[in-house]
Design an enzyme around this catalytic site. Sequence first.
Site, PDB file in Angstrom:
ATOM      1  N   GLY A  12     -79.775 -65.814  16.436  1.00 22.75           N
ATOM      2  CA  GLY A  12     -78.316 -65.875  16.437  1.00 22.75           C
ATOM      3  C   GLY A  12     -77.856 -67.142  17.157  1.00 22.75           C
ATOM      4  N   ILE A  13     -76.571 -67.208  17.457  1.00 25.81           N
ATOM      5  CA  ILE A  13     -75.998 -68.433  18.039  1.00 25.81           C
ATOM      6  C   ILE A  13     -76.688 -68.826  19.352  1.00 25.81           C
ATOM      7  CG2 ILE A  13     -74.103 -67.172  19.185  1.00 25.81           C
ATOM      8  CD1 ILE A  13     -72.327 -69.597  18.665  1.00 25.81           C
ATOM      9  N   TYR A  46     -71.822 -61.592  11.784  1.00 26.27           N
ATOM     10  CA  TYR A  46     -70.773 -60.607  11.521  1.00 26.27           C
ATOM     11  C   TYR A  46     -69.546 -60.792  12.409  1.00 26.27           C
ATOM     12  CZ  TYR A  46     -74.381 -58.439   8.775  1.00 26.27           C
ATOM     13  OH  TYR A  46     -75.352 -58.223   7.832  1.00 26.27           O
ATOM     14  N   ALA A  47     -69.606 -61.756  13.332  1.00 25.33           N
ATOM     15  CA  ALA A  47     -68.450 -61.987  14.214  1.00 25.33           C
ATOM     16  C   ALA A  47     -67.334 -62.588  13.373  1.00 25.33           C
ATOM     17  CB  ALA A  47     -68.839 -62.922  15.345  1.00 25.33           C
ATOM     18  N   GLY A  49     -63.805 -62.635  14.326  1.00 26.90           N
ATOM     19  CA  GLY A  49     -62.687 -63.190  15.095  1.00 26.90           C
ATOM     20  C   GLY A  49     -62.787 -64.679  15.376  1.00 26.90           C
ATOM     21  N   GLU A 116     -55.603 -62.346  19.880  1.00 28.13           N
ATOM     22  CA  GLU A 116     -56.318 -61.065  19.837  1.00 28.13           C
ATOM     23  C   GLU A 116     -55.962 -60.253  21.075  1.00 28.13           C
ATOM     24  OE1 GLU A 116     -60.508 -61.776  19.103  1.00 28.13           O
ATOM     25  OE2 GLU A 116     -60.098 -62.616  17.135  1.00 28.13           O
ATOM     26  N   ASP A 211     -83.852 -54.455  21.383  1.00 25.86           N
ATOM     27  CA  ASP A 211     -85.265 -54.818  21.603  1.00 25.86           C
ATOM     28  C   ASP A 211     -85.492 -55.647  22.874  1.00 25.86           C
ATOM     29  OD1 ASP A 211     -85.814 -53.612  19.107  1.00 25.86           O
ATOM     30  OD2 ASP A 211     -85.338 -55.486  18.074  1.00 25.86           O
ATOM     31  N   HIS A 232     -65.073 -50.908  19.356  1.00 27.04           N
ATOM     32  CA  HIS A 232     -64.013 -51.669  18.695  1.00 27.04           C
ATOM     33  C   HIS A 232     -63.103 -50.665  17.991  1.00 27.04           C
ATOM     34  CE1 HIS A 232     -61.978 -54.594  16.211  1.00 27.04           C
ATOM     35  NE2 HIS A 232     -62.676 -55.579  16.746  1.00 27.04           N
ATOM     36  N   ARG A 279     -59.445 -53.570  23.874  1.00 29.59           N
ATOM     37  CA  ARG A 279     -60.157 -52.630  22.997  1.00 29.59           C
ATOM     38  C   ARG A 279     -60.410 -51.267  23.654  1.00 29.59           C
ATOM     39  NH1 ARG A 279     -64.456 -57.068  20.704  1.00 29.59           N
ATOM     40  NH2 ARG A 279     -62.833 -58.247  19.669  1.00 29.59           N
ATOM     41  N   HIS A 340     -69.501 -51.540  19.385  1.00 32.89           N
ATOM     42  CA  HIS A 340     -69.374 -52.918  18.903  1.00 32.89           C
ATOM     43  C   HIS A 340     -70.127 -53.917  19.775  1.00 32.89           C
ATOM     44  CE1 HIS A 340     -67.460 -56.321  16.958  1.00 32.89           C
ATOM     45  NE2 HIS A 340     -66.968 -56.760  18.106  1.00 32.89           N
ATOM     46  N   GLU A 364     -75.720 -61.472  23.926  1.00 31.70           N
ATOM     47  CA  GLU A 364     -75.356 -60.063  24.147  1.00 31.70           C
ATOM     48  C   GLU A 364     -76.410 -59.287  24.925  1.00 31.70           C
ATOM     49  OE1 GLU A 364     -74.039 -58.131  20.591  1.00 31.70           O
ATOM     50  OE2 GLU A 364     -73.667 -56.224  21.600  1.00 31.70           O
ATOM     51  N   ARG A 375     -65.399 -56.349  27.447  1.00 32.25           N
ATOM     52  CA  ARG A 375     -65.300 -57.772  27.094  1.00 32.25           C
ATOM     53  C   ARG A 375     -63.958 -58.107  26.463  1.00 32.25           C
ATOM     54  NH1 ARG A 375     -66.118 -60.320  22.326  1.00 32.25           N
ATOM     55  NH2 ARG A 375     -67.284 -58.656  21.304  1.00 32.25           N
TER      56      ARG A 375
HETATM   57  C1  SIN Z   1     -63.256 -59.134  15.915  1.00 28.34           C
HETATM   58  O1  SIN Z   1     -63.040 -59.992  15.068  1.00 28.34           O
HETATM   59  O2  SIN Z   1     -62.469 -58.231  16.173  1.00 28.34           O
HETATM   60  C2  SIN Z   1     -64.557 -59.191  16.651  1.00 28.34           C
HETATM   61  C3  SIN Z   1     -64.657 -60.399  17.480  1.00 28.34           C
HETATM   62  C4  SIN Z   1     -65.190 -60.023  18.828  1.00 28.34           C
HETATM   63  O3  SIN Z   1     -65.978 -59.089  18.913  1.00 28.34           O
HETATM   64  O4  SIN Z   1     -64.781 -60.634  19.812  1.00 28.34           O
END
Ligand code: SIN
Length: 504
Positions: A12-13, A46-47, A49, A116, A211, A232, A279, A340, A364, A375
Amino acid sequence: MEKTDILIVGSGISGLFFAIKMAKKRPDLSITILTKASADSTNTRYAQGGIAVVTNTEEDSFEQHIRDTLQAGGGSCNTEIVRMVVEQAPERLQELLNLQVDFDTTVSGAWDLGLEGGHSHHRILHYKDQSGLEMERKLLRQLSRYPNIVLFEDYFSIDLTTENNCCTGMSYYDKTRGTIKHIRSRITVLCTGGCGQLFQNTTNPEIATGDGVAMAFRAGAVIKDMQYIQFHPTALYETGKNPLFLLSEAVRGFGAYIINHNYERFLFKYDTRGELATRDIISKAIGTELLKTSEKHVYLDCRHLNAKRFYEHFPSITDYCLKSGFDPAKEPIPIVPAAHYQCGGIQVDKNARTSIQNLYAVGECAQTGLHGKNRLASNSLLEALVFAHQGMQSALKTIDSIRFSTVITLNQQPIASYSTTPSIKPLKALLQKTMTAFFTTEASDINTVRNTLKKLKQKADSLFQSHDRNSFPSYIEFRNMLTVSMILLEHSYSTPEIESFTTS
Ligand code: SIN
């Protein structure tokens, strides 16, 4: 492949950014990335936002981003870490831009900053509703520029090896050849993501099984705050689906409402910020509403929004909803809270160093002190970039003084003796049901849950005796899920203030 200077687990990133930055500085070092599935099967992709960065200093400021992060974290963030991350954000963003990552702009060419929950300002840089995917594919594309980075797909990490609290490498399973092998490393970096798959309702893909935390725990690393699992509030409600499709928080930032079965906006009863509360607050409020009404879901209402602009901003979300039979322009979309993000994890210092020497954790899977109990939206990709940078800098200082271990373990051990395919699937379903009940209802008693986990372990072990080499990774994965569930249970037990928030 018997040894590598730097071993990175996860693509991942966090892992990619660490690898690219290190490769640029030290083309002489061998850097190996192992990933258990395909290179882009990561949480990052899958992120939706985006990434929170203060870019508009006329209206926004570092101080406000810091304040929002601390407030979302419920008094448990490390202020020094929060400041470091927020202040480094513009520099890390510039590095992403240099790596050809794109973000949306307005017609005037300024950043199209999203809003957000929990943010006092528009400060989210995004690429439509595919921000993570954009970063993932651009960073993967960069790898070909660095001959000293190699990436192996379908290599499943099993356990870290240590000597005197010093990480010396890792055993792993090569799915293609069906063998267990060991790789020695001078520095190892865990970038293995979260554990959303412990729960029935989650936005996390199948690979999110904790893992890295499980491996680090078995190796003796300090694990912290695993009880702080973020739910979420707006996952698309579809029965029998795992993972659930995420409806980005940015949709609420764009003006969507959350309504109950009487089509009433109910969130203002719980927080004056309504749909733009954090959230944790919204998920709990939805849970309370569901308990009161015995309904299974509430709704996200986008009908009042400009449909054309909505589609421009959220093409994947619109397409997915339409495919699932819901038209956001015409009807409210059923939603539920879903696991989430793992706010805790392998404890690291400000340089991403774990309590085991030469072992780093980024993203993460790490507990950095940035998120506290909850978060702030779009702070996770930022955290990954900042800690990949910090870890890389720290590793640069020490790598030349670290020698490879001379002990070689577990090399080329075939596991061909396992002949039948065990069925881990029903065990996994029971684990998810148990953990969901423990986390979201008051009825679950810790001893009953402990016993269920123990029985699941026995069952999995006995199935493993008659194991097929192809299902070895699912056994290892399930063992990791059990380890992480147990940690989560024990951490929750020592934090009685955790409240239940939904019964679904
Ligand atoms: C989202 O787009 O709601 C998820 C982005 C995040 O988890 O910060």
